[in-house]
Scaffold this motif. Structure first.
Motif, PDB file in Angstrom:
ATOM      1  N   PHE A   1      22.024  71.308 -20.959  1.00 56.65           N
ATOM      2  CA  PHE A   1      22.459  72.236 -22.348  1.00 56.65           C
ATOM      3  C   PHE A   1      21.510  73.262 -22.242  1.00 56.65           C
ATOM      4  CE2 PHE A   1      22.971  67.503 -23.619  1.00 56.65           C
ATOM      5  CZ  PHE A   1      24.022  67.681 -24.608  1.00 56.65           C
ATOM      6  N   ILE A   2      21.967  74.574 -22.627  1.00 56.66           N
ATOM      7  CA  ILE A   2      21.547  75.649 -22.799  1.00 56.66           C
ATOM      8  C   ILE A   2      21.064  76.112 -23.951  1.00 56.66           C
ATOM      9  CG2 ILE A   2      23.600  77.026 -22.377  1.00 56.66           C
ATOM     10  CD1 ILE A   2      21.913  79.105 -20.729  1.00 56.66           C
ATOM     11  N   ASP A   3      19.962  76.690 -24.291  1.00 60.73           N
ATOM     12  CA  ASP A   3      19.889  77.232 -25.604  1.00 60.73           C
ATOM     13  C   ASP A   3      18.809  78.466 -25.688  1.00 60.73           C
ATOM     14  OD1 ASP A   3      19.416  77.503 -28.603  1.00 60.73           O
ATOM     15  OD2 ASP A   3      17.946  76.053 -28.706  1.00 60.73           O
ATOM     16  N   ASP A   4      19.531  79.448 -25.562  1.00 58.96           N
ATOM     17  CA  ASP A   4      18.947  80.902 -25.447  1.00 58.96           C
ATOM     18  C   ASP A   4      18.588  80.939 -23.853  1.00 58.96           C
ATOM     19  OD1 ASP A   4      19.012  81.980 -28.026  1.00 58.96           O
ATOM     20  OD2 ASP A   4      17.169  80.911 -28.394  1.00 58.96           O
ATOM     21  N   ASP A   5      17.374  80.812 -23.294  1.00 53.84           N
ATOM     22  CA  ASP A   5      16.853  80.942 -21.976  1.00 53.84           C
ATOM     23  C   ASP A   5      16.215  79.627 -21.569  1.00 53.84           C
ATOM     24  OD1 ASP A   5      14.659  80.918 -23.594  1.00 53.84           O
ATOM     25  OD2 ASP A   5      13.719  82.681 -22.775  1.00 53.84           O
ATOM     26  N   LYS A   6      16.472  78.581 -22.561  1.00 52.29           N
ATOM     27  CA  LYS A   6      16.077  77.205 -21.948  1.00 52.29           C
ATOM     28  C   LYS A   6      17.166  76.365 -21.475  1.00 52.29           C
ATOM     29  CE  LYS A   6      12.262  77.392 -25.029  1.00 52.29           C
ATOM     30  NZ  LYS A   6      11.579  76.668 -26.335  1.00 52.29           N
ATOM     31  N   TYR A   7      17.132  75.619 -20.124  1.00 49.76           N
ATOM     32  CA  TYR A   7      17.968  74.880 -19.884  1.00 49.76           C
ATOM     33  C   TYR A   7      17.409  73.419 -19.835  1.00 49.76           C
ATOM     34  CZ  TYR A   7      20.564  78.739 -17.717  1.00 49.76           C
ATOM     35  OH  TYR A   7      21.093  79.952 -17.534  1.00 49.76           O
ATOM     36  N   TYR A   8      18.216  72.454 -20.620  1.00 51.81           N
ATOM     37  CA  TYR A   8      17.828  70.765 -20.826  1.00 51.81           C
ATOM     38  C   TYR A   8      18.527  70.175 -19.970  1.00 51.81           C
ATOM     39  CZ  TYR A   8      15.458  72.930 -24.802  1.00 51.81           C
ATOM     40  OH  TYR A   8      14.550  73.904 -25.803  1.00 51.81           O
ATOM     41  N   THR A   9      17.855  69.224 -19.210  1.00 47.27           N
ATOM     42  CA  THR A   9      18.682  68.327 -18.335  1.00 47.27           C
ATOM     43  C   THR A   9      18.525  66.798 -19.028  1.00 47.27           C
ATOM     44  OG1 THR A   9      18.391  69.859 -16.225  1.00 47.27           O
ATOM     45  CG2 THR A   9      19.257  67.219 -15.963  1.00 47.27           C
ATOM     46  N   MET A  10      19.472  66.363 -19.236  1.00 47.43           N
ATOM     47  CA  MET A  10      19.508  64.848 -19.819  1.00 47.43           C
ATOM     48  C   MET A  10      20.150  64.073 -18.651  1.00 47.43           C
ATOM     49  SD  MET A  10      18.249  65.012 -23.018  1.00 47.43           S
ATOM     50  CE  MET A  10      18.835  63.214 -23.873  1.00 47.43           C
ATOM     51  N   LEU A  11      19.519  63.069 -18.296  1.00 47.56           N
ATOM     52  CA  LEU A  11      19.866  62.010 -17.261  1.00 47.56           C
ATOM     53  C   LEU A  11      19.977  60.723 -18.204  1.00 47.56           C
ATOM     54  CD1 LEU A  11      17.651  62.901 -14.320  1.00 47.56           C
ATOM     55  CD2 LEU A  11      19.925  63.993 -14.672  1.00 47.56           C
ATOM     56  N   ASP A  12      20.979  59.876 -17.580  1.00 47.39           N
ATOM     57  CA  ASP A  12      21.235  58.446 -18.142  1.00 47.39           C
ATOM     58  C   ASP A  12      20.394  57.663 -17.165  1.00 47.39           C
ATOM     59  OD1 ASP A  12      21.988  56.018 -18.711  1.00 47.39           O
ATOM     60  OD2 ASP A  12      24.167  56.206 -18.024  1.00 47.39           O
ATOM     61  N   MET A  13      19.203  57.408 -17.716  1.00 47.44           N
ATOM     62  CA  MET A  13      18.243  56.404 -17.007  1.00 47.44           C
ATOM     63  C   MET A  13      18.551  54.993 -17.425  1.00 47.44           C
ATOM     64  SD  MET A  13      16.673  58.806 -15.715  1.00 47.44           S
ATOM     65  CE  MET A  13      15.226  58.177 -15.026  1.00 47.44           C
ATOM     66  N   GLY A  14      19.614  54.444 -17.856  1.00 50.66           N
ATOM     67  CA  GLY A  14      19.849  53.028 -17.901  1.00 50.66           C
ATOM     68  C   GLY A  14      19.691  52.197 -16.855  1.00 50.66           C
TER      69      GLY A  14
END
Length: 176
Positions: free
Chosen positions: A13-26
């Protein structure tokens, strides 16, 4: 907030100048208790944050989780200064700044704000710890360099909850 990457096991995801990386850790969470033939649960966790501000300042967070799905380490970096936060059962037991970073580990200087045994009764709950300010010391010498403030860490933890809720609600919409 915009979804840039939408893979089976990774969402960015991107929000302004921030990139968030979500991983499926199941595949990792609960692996010791799961039988070999059981399917892995889907467990989304925020594992990376990258931010490049308009003035060129770079901030980065990498997370590790334990097999229960709780954060166990946050590596927070600002302009090549690393802050390492170790967590156990929702409590901080070590918080240090590593300056003069080297890959050989010999010339590193580690300044500590908190350094307790993992099972000590002196470890501090996350919300209480990050509600205050920390000073980092090495052999009595105060660290005076740049430190990522607690707000970035708090935002990271809150953003994890927000993005997990978003992914779960989006999944419900798609299945209807």
């Amino acid at each position: 907030m915009e979804l840039l990457v939408d893979n089976k096991d990774k969402k960015v995801f991107i929000d302004d100048d921030k990139y968030y990386t979500m991983l499926d850790m199941g595949v990792y969470v609960g692996y010791r208790l799961r039988l070999w033939y059981e399917n892995n649960p889907v467990i989304w966790k925020l594992m990376l944050l990258d931010e490049v501000s308009k003035n060129g300042q770079y901030k980065h967070i990498e997370a590790l989780i334990d097999d229960k799905g709780d954060y166990s380490r946050l590596l927070v970096e600002i302009n090549n200064v690393k802050r390492v936060i170790l967590i156990n059962n929702g409590c901080v037991y070590s918080d240090s700044i590593v300056s003069n970073f080297s890959f050989d580990g010999i010339s590193d200087d580690s300044f500590y704000a908190l350094d307790e045994e993992i099972y000590s009764d002196k470890i501090v709950p996350l919300d209480k710890y990050f509600g205050g300010t920390q000073s980092f010391y090495l052999k009595g010498k105060l660290y005076t360099g740049e430190v990522v403030n607690n707000n970035l860490v708090i935002d990271f933890l809150n953003k994890n909850n927000e993005l997990v809720e978003f992914i779960e609600s989006d999944k419900k919409i798609k299945t209807k």
